[in-house]
Enzyme design. Structure first.
Site, mmCIF file in Angstrom:
data_model
loop_
_atom_site.group_PDB
_atom_site.id
_atom_site.type_symbol
_atom_site.label_atom_id
_atom_site.label_comp_id
_atom_site.label_asym_id
_atom_site.label_seq_id
_atom_site.Cartn_x
_atom_site.Cartn_y
_atom_site.Cartn_z
ATOM 1 N N PHE A 14 78.917 112.059 36.628
ATOM 2 C CA PHE A 14 77.469 111.681 35.860
ATOM 3 C C PHE A 14 76.913 110.504 36.347
ATOM 4 O O PHE A 14 75.942 110.116 36.080
ATOM 5 C CB PHE A 14 77.461 111.712 34.388
ATOM 6 C CG PHE A 14 78.449 110.728 33.824
ATOM 7 C CD1 PHE A 14 78.127 109.670 33.485
ATOM 8 C CD2 PHE A 14 79.821 111.122 33.577
ATOM 9 C CE1 PHE A 14 79.132 108.630 32.943
ATOM 10 C CE2 PHE A 14 80.669 110.180 32.889
ATOM 11 C CZ PHE A 14 80.123 109.214 32.750
ATOM 12 N N HIS B 247 72.418 102.644 23.640
ATOM 13 C CA HIS B 247 73.748 102.138 24.183
ATOM 14 C C HIS B 247 74.443 101.225 23.347
ATOM 15 O O HIS B 247 73.563 100.388 22.534
ATOM 16 C CB HIS B 247 73.501 101.581 25.507
ATOM 17 C CG HIS B 247 74.594 100.735 25.935
ATOM 18 N ND1 HIS B 247 75.696 101.278 26.634
ATOM 19 C CD2 HIS B 247 75.294 99.523 25.753
ATOM 20 C CE1 HIS B 247 76.624 100.673 26.803
ATOM 21 N NE2 HIS B 247 76.335 99.345 26.427
ATOM 22 N N ARG C 77 71.972 108.726 17.509
ATOM 23 C CA ARG C 77 71.826 109.750 18.566
ATOM 24 C C ARG C 77 71.581 111.135 18.214
ATOM 25 O O ARG C 77 71.010 111.711 19.288
ATOM 26 C CB ARG C 77 73.128 109.506 19.505
ATOM 27 C CG ARG C 77 73.386 108.029 20.210
ATOM 28 C CD ARG C 77 74.680 107.955 20.772
ATOM 29 N NE ARG C 77 74.853 106.749 21.575
ATOM 30 C CZ ARG C 77 76.106 106.219 21.890
ATOM 31 N NH1 ARG C 77 77.054 106.688 21.437
ATOM 32 N NH2 ARG C 77 75.705 105.135 22.777
ATOM 33 N N LYS D 54 67.093 103.051 25.273
ATOM 34 C CA LYS D 54 66.952 103.480 26.587
ATOM 35 C C LYS D 54 65.582 104.145 27.098
ATOM 36 O O LYS D 54 64.635 104.269 26.076
ATOM 37 C CB LYS D 54 67.992 104.574 26.820
ATOM 38 C CG LYS D 54 69.557 104.178 26.907
ATOM 39 C CD LYS D 54 70.361 105.232 26.960
ATOM 40 C CE LYS D 54 71.855 104.721 26.844
ATOM 41 N NZ LYS D 54 72.954 105.740 27.209
ATOM 42 N N ASN E 146 71.145 109.974 25.815
ATOM 43 C CA ASN E 146 71.619 109.692 24.348
ATOM 44 C C ASN E 146 70.855 108.493 23.624
ATOM 45 O O ASN E 146 71.383 108.258 22.591
ATOM 46 C CB ASN E 146 72.845 109.645 24.055
ATOM 47 C CG ASN E 146 73.562 108.459 24.921
ATOM 48 O OD1 ASN E 146 72.883 107.759 25.430
ATOM 49 N ND2 ASN E 146 75.005 108.385 25.047
#
Length: 185
Positions: free
Chosen positions: A66, A127, A114, A20, A124
């Site tokens: 979220f 993915h 994570r 991410k 986190n």
């Protein structure tokens, strides 16, 4: 009396991994951990998704509280998408990732990715696909040019080897034996 045992078969699964935006600078470090964990990185690309693309990718999360923050976060910078392969790739990748909430991961799975790289429930770090079916959908989303065919097994695999691989190997090895080079590599 001889017992007939079926030949062992290895099924190679593929899963999607995303590094991410907030930890994309740790790409090499994470790739090294992935490779040391027995995965093969089949495909990789760095890209930046628009908020609309993120909405489409996370369509199953639509309507959750979220969701707007998730799409904003995932479109905030470049990310790295990888197709990982190994036996039971989806479950091994989920195990390596740990719980989706990084705070919980630090308590319950302190050595998970994570726990190490994540910040909180939203950020986190990585993915992973939740199932083989979602992995196929997500891989097609991130790598639209990829062709996901079922990996041949059993008689289909033997037929493929006999038709394509063995003749090529035979011709190549025969030519190598005729030449007898000092350094065959």
């Amino acid at each position: 009396m001889q017992m007939l045992m079926p030949e062992p078969q290895i099924f190679v699964e593929r899963t999607l991994a995303l590094i991410k935006p907030d930890i994309v600078d740790k790409e090499e470090e994470i790739e090294e951990l992935i490779l040391r964990s027995g995965f093969l990185i089949v495909q990789k690309r760095k890209l930046q998704l628009s908020p609309e693309q993120c909405s489409n990718f996370y369509a199953d999360q639509y309507g959750k509280v979220f969701f707007p923050n998730l799409t904003a976060y995932m479109s905030s910078g470049p990310l790295v998408a990888m197709v990982l392969a190994r036996h039971c790739a989806v479950s091994y990748w989920k195990e390596l990732l740990g719980p989706s909430n990084s705070i919980k991961a630090r308590r319950t799975h302190p050595h998970s990715l994570r726990a190490i790289y994540g910040t909180d429930d939203l950020r986190n770090a990585l993915h992973g696909s939740v199932s083989i079916f979602s992995a196929e959908r997500e891989i097609r989303f991130m790598f639209p040019e990829v062709i996901l065919e079922p990996i041949p097994a059993g008689q289909r695999a033997r037929d493929y080897l006999n038709l394509y691989v063995k003749p090529t190997l035979l011709a190549g090895l025969t030519a190598l034996c005729k030449e007898k080079p000092a350094d065959p590599m």
